[in-house]
Structures are given as structure tokens and as C-alpha cells.
Design a protein around this motif. Structure first.
Motif, PDB file in Angstrom:
ATOM      1  N   SER A  36       9.307  78.085  41.063  1.00 37.15           N
ATOM      2  CA  SER A  36       8.515  78.715  42.123  1.00 37.15           C
ATOM      3  C   SER A  36       7.036  78.650  41.759  1.00 37.15           C
ATOM      4  O   SER A  36       6.676  78.290  40.639  1.00 37.15           O
ATOM      5  N   TYR A  62      13.243  86.404  45.228  1.00 38.58           N
ATOM      6  CA  TYR A  62      13.556  85.734  46.484  1.00 38.58           C
ATOM      7  C   TYR A  62      14.245  86.655  47.485  1.00 38.58           C
ATOM      8  O   TYR A  62      14.198  86.403  48.691  1.00 38.58           O
ATOM      9  N   GLN A  81      10.438  81.567  50.982  1.00 37.62           N
ATOM     10  CA  GLN A  81      11.337  81.002  49.971  1.00 37.62           C
ATOM     11  C   GLN A  81      11.180  79.484  49.913  1.00 37.62           C
ATOM     12  O   GLN A  81      11.081  78.896  48.821  1.00 37.62           O
ATOM     13  N   THR A 137       9.389  77.248  46.821  1.00 35.17           N
ATOM     14  CA  THR A 137      10.237  76.234  46.183  1.00 35.17           C
ATOM     15  C   THR A 137       9.633  74.836  46.312  1.00 35.17           C
ATOM     16  O   THR A 137       9.400  74.150  45.314  1.00 35.17           O
ATOM     17  N   PHE A 175      14.969  72.693  40.026  1.00 28.69           N
ATOM     18  CA  PHE A 175      14.429  74.009  40.366  1.00 28.69           C
ATOM     19  C   PHE A 175      15.325  75.101  39.806  1.00 28.69           C
ATOM     20  O   PHE A 175      16.551  75.045  39.943  1.00 28.69           O
ATOM     21  N   PHE A 209      15.767  79.328  40.031  1.00 25.04           N
ATOM     22  CA  PHE A 209      15.317  80.483  40.794  1.00 25.04           C
ATOM     23  C   PHE A 209      14.683  81.531  39.886  1.00 25.04           C
ATOM     24  O   PHE A 209      15.242  81.860  38.838  1.00 25.04           O
ATOM     25  N   ASP A 231      19.216  84.063  42.382  1.00 23.29           N
ATOM     26  CA  ASP A 231      19.359  83.511  43.725  1.00 23.29           C
ATOM     27  C   ASP A 231      19.987  84.516  44.687  1.00 23.29           C
ATOM     28  O   ASP A 231      20.436  84.158  45.778  1.00 23.29           O
ATOM     29  N   MET A 244      17.829  72.592  50.488  1.00 23.93           N
ATOM     30  CA  MET A 244      17.763  72.072  49.118  1.00 23.93           C
ATOM     31  C   MET A 244      18.533  70.755  49.016  1.00 23.93           C
ATOM     32  O   MET A 244      18.047  69.772  48.455  1.00 23.93           O
ATOM     33  N   SER A 257      19.466  72.603  41.608  1.00 24.27           N
ATOM     34  CA  SER A 257      18.964  73.939  41.305  1.00 24.27           C
ATOM     35  C   SER A 257      19.889  74.750  40.407  1.00 24.27           C
ATOM     36  O   SER A 257      21.067  74.418  40.236  1.00 24.27           O
TER      37      SER A 257
END
Length: 341
Positions: free
Chosen positions: A228, A234, A242, A246, A264, A266, A270, A281, A288
Motif C-alpha cells: 500500500s 483496509y 482500497q 493498492t 502485494f 495487505f 485483508d 486483483m 497477493s
């Protein structure tokens, strides 16, 4: 204290069970432990948030992991999850959040010594020490409050900033610990009152990796992803924010460091992220990671990692065996899978 920490504290329930047996019972071949940092000497910006491990303790964790698992990099992890590599030996994928400079100073040399690959997730707002994560601001303010007398004048001034009645030291620290990124303005105002300079801290301590350090680490085989821009929760921001947090952070990391793969992790977790978000995504080929420990996902491109830092210190042996034991218990009551709205 969360339930998982109680399991770690009462590890007598599972400590006698061999790691290999727990892996077999859980049906797991791949684990994903993650850290934020390891410390050398005095630490002054995470000590009120979680117990970071010393270099020696981190090295002991590596000893345990390498005894039972083979270290793998992100490319191998993706091949395993896609089915290109079938029935792998027990292995672990190691990662680090927040892009802290201690990774360059203390952790990377140890990982190179043991030939362990790792991925580091960066907050684009903080690279090169341009800004400070609000939780680290909180830590610095708590550290200052504990060392000074909170005079009646200060109490009144702080109360005006946070819009409450006169506040004592205990309640003020409680307020600080409950802050979110929405409280950045108040934290900056309080820092002025307490004579704490976040700017001086960034210049002097350099808590985050610099672009030059990141480029050097890339030449040594380490990989990088996004975490982020500003590290918000989030579940407290809307869908559009969001996506912005991202995509903007991923764009910064891939373009700045000439990276092809979009990775990625979180910030925080998440929790509160919808199926619609994950469809975006997938559409953008983003791989992620969450922070929910050993749990099953129904998304091929999203994996849950195992936190290795808590309010108390636990060895990798205690955490990994505890996660496996807890996963086995959850499977009996069908609580081992992530469910999303």
C-alpha cells in the motif's frame, strides 16, 4: 490477547508432537512466515507495538525453519500454487513487511549466509524516509509520554487536540494505541506539544530502506512487492481507496525498480476486503498475501502468511507448531477456510 497467543502460551498441548507429524496431519507442504524487522541494540519505534526479535533470536528461528523446510523464492511458490510443481518437499516462503532499513543492516546478511531468499513489501509513501507510518508515530509518542510528567497544562492542550475532557497519562496512552491513519493530523499536533520531531527521527534514524539499498538488495537476489501507499487499515477505507492504495503502490514499486511481477501484501490484514476487490486483483495479474496465519484460500492468486511477531516473543518452533495444531483443530469444525462477502 487473541486466542492464537493462548495456544502458544499453553504449548504443552502440542509441543511433544513432532513437526513432521503435525505437517502430515495438517496436510501442509508450504508455509509462509513473515516478519517486520529484527533488532540490534535499542529499538525505539516498535517496542510498544509488538516484540521484535533480536538478531540472535531471528537466527534461531532460521535454524528451526531450515531443519524442517526448504527455503523457496516467489517464482517457486507461484509454480507450486499453479500446480507446475507437484508434491513438493515441505518448504517455506519468507517475507517482510514495511520495508524497514533493519532488513538491509541485519537481516539480509543473515539470509545470504544461510542462502535463504526473501521478499520485502514496501509502502511507497515511506521509501527513502519521506514520511512515517502512523503506528510508528504512536510508538514514539508513547515512548515520550512514559518518560515525562504529563503536567496539567499538557493534559489540557492534548485534550483540546483530541476533543475530549481532561485526560490522564493512562487514558492518553490508551487513546494513542487505538489511533488509526485518520488520526495523523492529531498525532502531528500532539508531537509538537510533546516536542517530538518525526522529521528529525526520519533524518537521524532512517527507519526505512532507501532506493539505493533496495537496488543493491535486488542485485543480491531479494525480491520486492508493494504494501500500500500509506499503510491504512483496509476495513476502514472504501473500495475505491482500497484500489488506489493498492494499484498506486504497485505502480511505484514496479516502475521505480524495474520489476515485472506484481506482488502485494495487505497492510494489517485483508479483513473487510470484498470478492469484487479480488476480481480486480486477478484482472491485473496481482499476486497477493494476507496475514491470517495457516488458513486455506479459495483464490489461487492470494495466500495467507503466518505472523512471527506478537505482544510476547515466541520461537519459530512454538509459532509454526502452534499454527499447525490450531489448523488441525479448525478443520474439525470447518473453520480452516477464509470466507468472503
Amino acid at each position: 490477547m487473541e486466542f492464537k497467543e493462548l495456544i502458544f502460551k499453553f504449548r504443552i498441548c502440542y509441543s511433544f508432537l513432532p513437526t513432521k507429524l503435525l505437517l502430515k496431519m495438517a496436510g501442509k507442504k508450504v508455509i509462509l512466515p513473515f516478519y517486520h524487522t529484527a533488532i540490534g541494540g535499542e529499538i525505539n519505534f516498535v517496542n510498544h507495538l509488538y516484540n521484535a526479535k533480536s538478531e540472535r533470536e531471528f537466527e534461531q528461528d532460521l535454524d528451526y525453519l531450515l531443519k524442517y523446510f526448504k527455503p523457496i523464492n516467489i517464482k517457486t511458490l507461484v509454480k507450486i500454487k499453479s500446480g507446475e510443481i507437484k508434491n513438493p518437499d515441505p518448504c517455506f516462503f519468507l517475507s517482510f513487511d514495511d520495508g524497514l532499513s533493519k532488513f538491509y543492516l541485519f537481516i539480509a546478511p543473515l539470509l545470504l549466509k544461510y542462502n535463504v531468499p526473501a521478499t520485502v513489501f514496501l509502502n511507497s509513501d515511506f521509501v527513502n524516509n519521506q514520511a512515517l507510518f502512523y503506528r510508528y508515530k504512536v510508538n514514539l509518542l508513547i515512548d515520550k509520554v512514559l518518560k515525562i510528567e504529563l503536567t496539567e497544562k499538557l493534559q489540557n492542550e492534548i485534550s483540546k487536540v483530541i476533543k475530549t475532557t481532561k485526560i490522564n497519562k493512562y487514558d492518553f496512552i490508551k487513546w494513542l494505541k487505538n489511533c488509526t491513519h485518520f488520526n495523523n493530523f492529531e498525532l502531528d499536533k500532539i508531537a509538537i506539544l510533546l516536542k517530538v520531531s518525526f522529521k528529525d527521527f526520519l533524518v537521524k534514524e532512517k527507519p526505512y530502506l532507501s532506493s539505493q539499498q533496495i537496488k543493491e538488495l535486488i542485485t543480491k537476489g531479494f525480491t520486492f512487492g508493494a504494501h500500500s501507499c500509506s499503510h491504512p487499515r483496509y476495513d476502514l477505507i472504501d473500495f475505491e481507496n482500497q484500489l488506489c492504495e493498492t494499484k498506486d503502490s504497485i505502480h511505484f514499486v514496479t516502475k521505480t525498480f524495474n520489476l515485472e511481477q506484481k506482488l502485494f501484501s495487505f497492510p494489517f490484514s485483508d479483513v473487510g476486503v470484498s470478492k469484487l476487490f479480488f476480481k480486480e486483483m486477478e484482472k491485473n495479474n496481482i499476486y497477493s498475501f494476507g496475514t491470517s496465519g495457516l488458513k486455506d484460500e479459495n483464490l489461487d492468486f492470494h495466500l495467507q502468511r503466518i505472523p512471527m511477531e506478537y505482544s510476547s516473543k515466541y520461537s519459530a518452533k512454538t509459532i509454526i507448531k502452534g499454527e499447525l495444531f490450531y489448523y488441525i483443530l479448525k478443520r474439525f469444525i470447518n473453520r480452516n477456510k477464509i470466507k468472503r462477502n
